[in-house]
Every structure is written in structure tokens, then in C-alpha cells.
Design an enzyme around this catalytic site. Structure first.
Site, PDB file in Angstrom:
ATOM      1  N   TYR A 196     -12.482  21.904  71.634  1.00  0.00           N
ATOM      2  CA  TYR A 196     -11.860  20.725  71.020  1.00  0.00           C
ATOM      3  C   TYR A 196     -10.427  21.041  70.588  1.00  0.00           C
ATOM      4  CZ  TYR A 196     -10.441  17.425  67.455  1.00  0.00           C
ATOM      5  OH  TYR A 196      -9.702  16.527  66.721  1.00  0.00           O
ATOM      6  N   LYS A 202      -6.487  19.600  71.859  1.00  0.00           N
ATOM      7  CA  LYS A 202      -5.367  19.081  71.058  1.00  0.00           C
ATOM      8  C   LYS A 202      -4.084  19.875  71.352  1.00  0.00           C
ATOM      9  CE  LYS A 202      -7.489  15.709  69.050  1.00  0.00           C
ATOM     10  NZ  LYS A 202      -7.191  14.320  69.429  1.00  0.00           N
ATOM     11  N   SER A 262      -4.034  17.393  65.300  1.00  0.00           N
ATOM     12  CA  SER A 262      -4.893  17.948  64.251  1.00  0.00           C
ATOM     13  C   SER A 262      -4.325  19.266  63.755  1.00  0.00           C
ATOM     14  CB  SER A 262      -6.271  18.176  64.864  1.00  0.00           C
ATOM     15  OG  SER A 262      -7.081  18.951  64.020  1.00  0.00           O
ATOM     16  N   LYS A 269     -14.469  14.434  69.210  1.00  0.00           N
ATOM     17  CA  LYS A 269     -13.885  15.237  68.113  1.00  0.00           C
ATOM     18  C   LYS A 269     -14.828  16.235  67.453  1.00  0.00           C
ATOM     19  CE  LYS A 269     -15.106  12.230  64.317  1.00  0.00           C
ATOM     20  NZ  LYS A 269     -14.800  11.683  63.027  1.00  0.00           N
ATOM     21  N   PRO A 315     -19.720  29.799  61.383  1.00  0.00           N
ATOM     22  CA  PRO A 315     -18.844  30.492  62.337  1.00  0.00           C
ATOM     23  C   PRO A 315     -17.652  29.618  62.738  1.00  0.00           C
ATOM     24  CG  PRO A 315     -21.150  30.613  63.038  1.00  0.00           C
ATOM     25  CD  PRO A 315     -21.106  29.683  61.868  1.00  0.00           C
ATOM     26  N   ASN A 337     -14.321   2.704  74.293  1.00  0.00           N
ATOM     27  CA  ASN A 337     -15.467   2.640  75.220  1.00  0.00           C
ATOM     28  C   ASN A 337     -16.791   2.714  74.472  1.00  0.00           C
ATOM     29  OD1 ASN A 337     -15.598   5.297  74.500  1.00  0.00           O
ATOM     30  ND2 ASN A 337     -15.374   6.139  76.559  1.00  0.00           N
TER      31      ASN A 337
HETATM   32  P1  NAD Z   1     -14.095   8.639  65.963  1.00  0.00           P
HETATM   33  O1  NAD Z   1     -15.081   9.348  66.825  1.00  0.00           O
HETATM   34  O2  NAD Z   1     -14.592   7.872  64.787  1.00  0.00           O
HETATM   35  O3  NAD Z   1     -13.197   7.653  66.837  1.00  0.00           O
HETATM   36  C1  NAD Z   1     -12.805   7.942  68.149  1.00  0.00           C
HETATM   37  C2  NAD Z   1     -13.123   6.712  68.987  1.00  0.00           C
HETATM   38  O4  NAD Z   1     -12.687   6.927  70.330  1.00  0.00           O
HETATM   39  C3  NAD Z   1     -14.619   6.404  69.057  1.00  0.00           C
HETATM   40  O5  NAD Z   1     -14.852   5.066  68.651  1.00  0.00           O
HETATM   41  C4  NAD Z   1     -14.974   6.609  70.531  1.00  0.00           C
HETATM   42  O6  NAD Z   1     -15.983   5.711  70.972  1.00  0.00           O
HETATM   43  C5  NAD Z   1     -13.632   6.385  71.200  1.00  0.00           C
HETATM   44  N1  NAD Z   1     -13.463   7.059  72.498  1.00  0.00           N
HETATM   45  C6  NAD Z   1     -13.714   8.357  72.815  1.00  0.00           C
HETATM   46  N2  NAD Z   1     -13.391   8.600  74.086  1.00  0.00           N
HETATM   47  C7  NAD Z   1     -12.899   7.443  74.610  1.00  0.00           C
HETATM   48  C8  NAD Z   1     -12.382   7.059  75.880  1.00  0.00           C
HETATM   49  N3  NAD Z   1     -12.316   7.927  76.893  1.00  0.00           N
HETATM   50  N4  NAD Z   1     -11.970   5.790  76.048  1.00  0.00           N
HETATM   51  C9  NAD Z   1     -12.035   4.892  75.026  1.00  0.00           C
HETATM   52  N5  NAD Z   1     -12.530   5.191  73.815  1.00  0.00           N
HETATM   53  C10 NAD Z   1     -12.942   6.456  73.597  1.00  0.00           C
HETATM   54  O7  NAD Z   1     -13.026   9.738  65.495  1.00  0.00           O
HETATM   55  P2  NAD Z   1     -11.860   9.646  64.422  1.00  0.00           P
HETATM   56  O8  NAD Z   1     -12.228  10.517  63.279  1.00  0.00           O
HETATM   57  O9  NAD Z   1     -11.482   8.240  64.163  1.00  0.00           O
HETATM   58  O10 NAD Z   1     -10.708  10.402  65.198  1.00  0.00           O
HETATM   59  C11 NAD Z   1      -9.633   9.702  65.818  1.00  0.00           C
HETATM   60  C12 NAD Z   1      -8.683  10.719  66.423  1.00  0.00           C
HETATM   61  O11 NAD Z   1      -8.199  11.560  65.393  1.00  0.00           O
HETATM   62  C13 NAD Z   1      -9.306  11.639  67.467  1.00  0.00           C
HETATM   63  O12 NAD Z   1      -8.344  11.869  68.487  1.00  0.00           O
HETATM   64  C14 NAD Z   1      -9.571  12.909  66.698  1.00  0.00           C
HETATM   65  O13 NAD Z   1      -9.586  14.039  67.538  1.00  0.00           O
HETATM   66  C15 NAD Z   1      -8.375  12.925  65.763  1.00  0.00           C
HETATM   67  N6  NAD Z   1      -8.589  13.706  64.542  1.00  0.00           N
HETATM   68  C16 NAD Z   1      -9.652  13.432  63.734  1.00  0.00           C
HETATM   69  C17 NAD Z   1      -9.846  14.182  62.580  1.00  0.00           C
HETATM   70  C18 NAD Z   1     -11.043  13.933  61.695  1.00  0.00           C
HETATM   71  O14 NAD Z   1     -11.383  14.823  60.917  1.00  0.00           O
HETATM   72  N7  NAD Z   1     -11.695  12.787  61.733  1.00  0.00           N
HETATM   73  C19 NAD Z   1      -8.943  15.194  62.237  1.00  0.00           C
HETATM   74  C20 NAD Z   1      -7.855  15.432  63.078  1.00  0.00           C
HETATM   75  C21 NAD Z   1      -7.683  14.686  64.234  1.00  0.00           C
HETATM   76  C1  WQD Z   2     -14.591  21.251  55.606  1.00  0.00           C
HETATM   77  C2  WQD Z   2     -15.108  22.414  54.769  1.00  0.00           C
HETATM   78  C3  WQD Z   2     -16.816  23.744  55.806  1.00  0.00           C
HETATM   79  C4  WQD Z   2     -19.922  20.725  55.977  1.00  0.00           C
HETATM   80  C5  WQD Z   2     -12.783  19.793  61.062  1.00  0.00           C
HETATM   81  C6  WQD Z   2     -12.223  20.228  62.384  1.00  0.00           C
HETATM   82  C7  WQD Z   2     -10.748  19.998  62.401  1.00  0.00           C
HETATM   83  C8  WQD Z   2     -10.408  18.574  62.003  1.00  0.00           C
HETATM   84  C9  WQD Z   2     -11.035  18.186  60.720  1.00  0.00           C
HETATM   85  C10 WQD Z   2     -10.359  17.184  63.940  1.00  0.00           C
HETATM   86  C11 WQD Z   2     -15.309  23.694  55.577  1.00  0.00           C
HETATM   87  C12 WQD Z   2     -17.355  23.051  54.587  1.00  0.00           C
HETATM   88  C13 WQD Z   2     -18.724  21.374  55.748  1.00  0.00           C
HETATM   89  C14 WQD Z   2     -21.068  21.110  55.231  1.00  0.00           C
HETATM   90  C15 WQD Z   2     -19.733  22.739  54.063  1.00  0.00           C
HETATM   91  N1  WQD Z   2     -10.937  17.637  62.926  1.00  0.00           N
HETATM   92  N2  WQD Z   2     -18.630  22.361  54.827  1.00  0.00           N
HETATM   93  N3  WQD Z   2     -20.921  22.111  54.299  1.00  0.00           N
HETATM   94  O1  WQD Z   2     -14.001  22.246  59.619  1.00  0.00           O
HETATM   95  O2  WQD Z   2     -12.124  21.816  57.937  1.00  0.00           O
HETATM   96  O3  WQD Z   2     -12.187  20.567  60.039  1.00  0.00           O
HETATM   97  O4  WQD Z   2     -12.458  18.430  60.804  1.00  0.00           O
HETATM   98  O5  WQD Z   2      -9.325  17.526  64.432  1.00  0.00           O
HETATM   99  O6  WQD Z   2     -10.338  20.269  63.689  1.00  0.00           O
HETATM  100  O7  WQD Z   2     -12.508  21.596  62.565  1.00  0.00           O
HETATM  101  O8  WQD Z   2     -13.841  20.043  58.330  1.00  0.00           O
HETATM  102  O9  WQD Z   2     -15.400  18.628  57.079  1.00  0.00           O
HETATM  103  O10 WQD Z   2     -16.308  20.175  58.863  1.00  0.00           O
HETATM  104  O11 WQD Z   2     -15.425  21.148  56.757  1.00  0.00           O
HETATM  105  O12 WQD Z   2     -19.656  23.634  53.239  1.00  0.00           O
HETATM  106  O13 WQD Z   2     -22.188  20.610  55.415  1.00  0.00           O
HETATM  107  O14 WQD Z   2     -16.401  22.053  54.267  1.00  0.00           O
HETATM  108  O15 WQD Z   2     -17.332  25.053  55.895  1.00  0.00           O
HETATM  109  O16 WQD Z   2     -14.959  24.763  54.756  1.00  0.00           O
HETATM  110  P1  WQD Z   2     -13.050  21.317  58.966  1.00  0.00           P
HETATM  111  P2  WQD Z   2     -15.304  19.929  57.803  1.00  0.00           P
END
Ligand code: NAD
Ligand code: WQD
Length: 340
Positions: free
Chosen positions: A154, A158, A129, A89, A299, A36
């Protein structure tokens, strides 16, 4: 491989979705991508087309919109599986807007599963995640570890989504949750990569944007943790390796005879790397200037977490090909392209 199976990818314009679309196309799948565009635009779709040389079959729409989904399944014909990346996310934003996160992340999942059920589509891969574990009692963390109280709305979405999947698979779904650790990096071609909107929360985009001069300096959140250098420890996994894990998980589902299946897998390297190690590796590998200071703890951060990836290593014969250093070099190449 030469498969002509058709896969629906939600969130296909986002960071991990886009990298996975590339790997799916490379493996011979036909992809239908939806998004979207609330957290993205069409930049990565264009980048995918540059890498694969093929047009992306992209539809703008919301996963909560059952009418849109039903029409999509009808117009596209039989779909062999769904990969569900679409979600909000940002941990911090979820604390400010918990209802938006619950509505979007849980509503998208339930709407999608209902339409899949109506259409007879069974195979489903969910973006989970490592956040479901919170601060685990023992590290490396394996899939048996209990869900701790979620650190944020968030994280709670998950956990709830996984519990829903564990409940509904019995009605005829074959489902894999992939629990990503910390995805970083970009496609080696530099045509696609991470594009956070506004100030990045995540470490690597903050590093690359600072080195590019978009931000004054990086703050390392805490050097007084109980770790060798005092900074937090994470399991940084290259986004292309993560994308490949999805393709492996899909063929695992397609090859199983089970009618109902729910399994969760960690996707990480198994190696803990500290924030300061990553910062220093970036400086060393790229030669870029990266102003940084040590600041207070953020935090909600867990001190250290990294994966035990044995389950996915064994079941799917998946292992990462790239190191965190490779990911940093690729992320930097992508950032430099964005900066031009
Ligand atoms: P992202 O934000 O780059 O991609 C998510 C996409 O989903 C976006 O393009 C957004 O526009 C779209 N979107 C959101 N809600 C929607 C909806 N209701 N309908 C259609 N599209 C929608 O994020 P990402 O990093 O690519 O993450 C992808 C998935 O992986 C997410 O579910 C996220 O929670 C999970 N995840 C990400 C990380 C990370 O660190 N990037 C870590 C663990 C899990
Ligand atoms: C990594 C480390 C920060 C930014 C998050 C979500 C987790 C998953 C992955 C989706 C931490 C440190 C960061 C900065 C820093 N996402 N940091 N300065 O918090 O491990 O995980 O993304 O599911 O749910 O919580 O990732 O990249 O934010 O941080 O020192 O400017 O880097 O404190 O130790 P995190 P992150």
C-alpha cells in the site's frame, strides 16, 4: 465564495471523499462524485444529502475504466478540477494482495490522468499519505524528508503514484499531493463518518466499535516503545479539517498562473498524541466504557510520527479548527447513530 466551478471527486462514497464533497458544496462548488463501491455503499452519499440539502450527482464506475471516464467528462461538460480519493487503503490486505493494490491504485491514477489530458483538465489533487516517509529520521517530519523503503505494498503505491505525478505534471498538469497523517472523527452532524468493512484496522473505529459493544475489547499494540508512555505516537487530524485543506488546495491551484505545477504538502496538526493518550481522552470525553488491554507490538508500526505542517499553514492559510478530542466526540456520535 459562490463559485460555480465543477469538480470531479473520485472515491466520493468513501470516508474522506464524502467529507470533502460536503465542504466543496458548502464552498459553492458543483460536485460530480464517482465510486465503484468496492469499499463503500451509498450510505455516505445519503448522509451528504442530509447535510447539504442537495442531491449528490453520483455515478457508479471504476477509475481504471477510461471509457466510463471519457463518457462521464462528455456528459458532464467542462470540469475544472479532479480530486482523486479512490484507492484501496488497507495496509495488511495489501501485503496479502499486492497486485490488486498496484493494479487499482496505480491503474486508477494513470487512467484518470490520461482521460484528463484528453479532456484538457489540468488541476488535480491527490490523496497521498504520511506512509510515504516510513519511519522518518527526524520528527516532526517535513516535506523534504526522503521516501524510505515502503513498509507495505500500500505504502509503495502511494510512493509510486507521487513519483508518477512528479514526472507527468510537466506535460501540462497542476498537481498537489496532500500527505495525510492520521485522519479521524466524523462530521459534527453525525450524518457521515468512517464505515470500515469488517474488523477495523484503524485505531479510532476500533475504539468506537468496542465502546458500542460490537467488539469485546481494544488491544493497544505495544507499551514498550521509546515514547513517554510507551505507546506509539501519531498526528491525529480531524477529517473535516482535512476536507477543508482540499478546498484550500483547490483554490490555490485555481489561483495560480503556473501552467505546470507539482507540490506536496503534509496535512497534520503538528502535535504528536500517543495511542494511550487518545484512548484515555476518549473515555474522559465520552464517559463511555472502553475495555482495553496492552498487547504486543503490531508488525510494521512506526514508533512515532507527526507532521511539520508549516508549508500548508503558510501557503494555503490552513490550520485545523478541531482537536483530537473533538474528533473523538464526533466519531462517537457517528458510531452511536450506526448502532441504532
Ligand atoms: P475509503 O475506503 O473510505 O474510500 C475510498 C473509496 O474509493 C471507497 O469508497 C472505494 O469504494 C473507492 N474506490 C476504490 N477503488 C476504486 C476504483 N478503482 N474506482 C472507483 N472507486 C474506487 O478510504 P478513505 O479513508 O476515504 O481514503 C481516501 C484516500 O485517502 C485513499 O486514497 C487513501 O489511500 C488515502 N488516505 C487515507 C488515509 C486514512 O487513514 N483513511 C490516510 C492517508 C491517505
Ligand atoms: C494508529 C496507532 C497502532 C489499532 C495507517 C496507515 C497509514 C495511513 C493512516 C493511509 C498505531 C495503534 C491501532 C488497534 C492499536 N493510512 N492501534 N490498536 O498505522 O498509524 O496508519 O492509517 O495512508 O498509511 O498505516 O493508523 O489507526 O492503524 O494505528 O493500538 O486496534 O494505533 O499500533 O500505533 P497507522 P492506525
Amino acid at each position: 465564495m459562490g463559485s460555480s466551478k465543477k469538480i470531479l471527486v473520485t472515491g466520493g462514497a468513501g470516508y474522506i471523499g464524502a467529507h470533502t464533497v460536503v465542504e466543496l458544496v458548502n464552498a459553492g462548488y458543483e460536485v460530480v462524485a464517482i465510486d465503484n463501491l468496492v469499499r463503500s455503499d451509498l450510505t455516505l452519499i445519503t448522509g451528504i444529502e442530509k447535510i447539504t440539502g442537495k442531491k449528490v450527482n453520483f455515478h457508479k464506475g471504476d477509475c481504471r475504466d477510461k471509457k466510463f471516464l471519457t463518457e462521464l467528462f462528455r456528459s458532464e461538460g467542462p470540469v475544472d478540477g479532479v480530486m482523486h480519493f479512490a484507492a484501496l487503503k488497507s495496509v495488511g490486505e495489501s501485503v496479502q494482495k499486492p497486485l490488486e493494490y498496484h493494479d487499482n491504485n496505480i491503474g486508477s491514477l494513470t487512467a484518470l490522468l490520461q482521460v484528463m489530458q484528453q479532456q484538457g483538465v489540468k488541476d488535480f489533487i491527490f490523496s497521498s499519505s504520511c506512509t510515504v516517509y516510513g519511519q522518518p529520521d527526524s520528527i516532526p517530519v517535513d516535506e523534504q524528508a526522503p521516501f524510505k523503503k515502503a513498509e507495505s505494498p500500500y505504502g509503495l503505491t502511494k510512493q509510486i503514484c507521487e513519483l508518477i505525478l512528479e514526472d507527468v505534471y510537466k506535460t501540462g498538469f497542476r498537481i498537489i499531493s496532500l500527505r495525510y497523517f492520521n485522519p479521524i472523527g466524523a462530521h459534527p452532524s453525525a450524518h457521515i463518518g468512517e464505515m470500515p468493512i469488517g474488523t477495523p484496522n484503524n485505531l479510532v473505529p476500533f475504539i468506537t466499535q468496542t465502546a458500542a459493544g460490537w467488539r469485546d475489547r481494544l488491544t493497544v499494540f505495544g507499551n514498550d516503545y521509546n515514547t513517554p508512555d510507551g505507546s506509539c505516537i501519531r498526528d491525529f487530524i480531524h477529517v473535516v479539517d482535512l476536507a477543508e485543506a482540499h478546498v484550500k488546495a483547490l483554490s490555490y491551484l485555481h489561483n495560480t498562473r503556473a501552467h505546470n505545477l507539482y507540490e506536496a504538502y503534509n496535512v497534520g496538526t503538528g502535535n504528536g498524541v500517543s495511542v494511550l493518550q487518545l484512548v484515555n481522552a476518549f473515555i474522559k470525553k465520552t464517559g463511555a466504557k472502553l475495555p482495553f488491554r496492552i498487547g504486543p507490538r503490531r508488525p510494521g508500526d512506526v514508533e512515532k510520527v507527526f507532521a511539520n505542517p508549516t508549508k500548508i499553514n503558510r501557503a494555503m492559510n490552513w490550520k485545523p479548527r478541531y482537536s483530537p478530542e473533538d474528533a473523538l466526540v464526533h466519531a462517537w456520535a457517528w458510531q452511536q447513530k450506526l448502532s441504532r
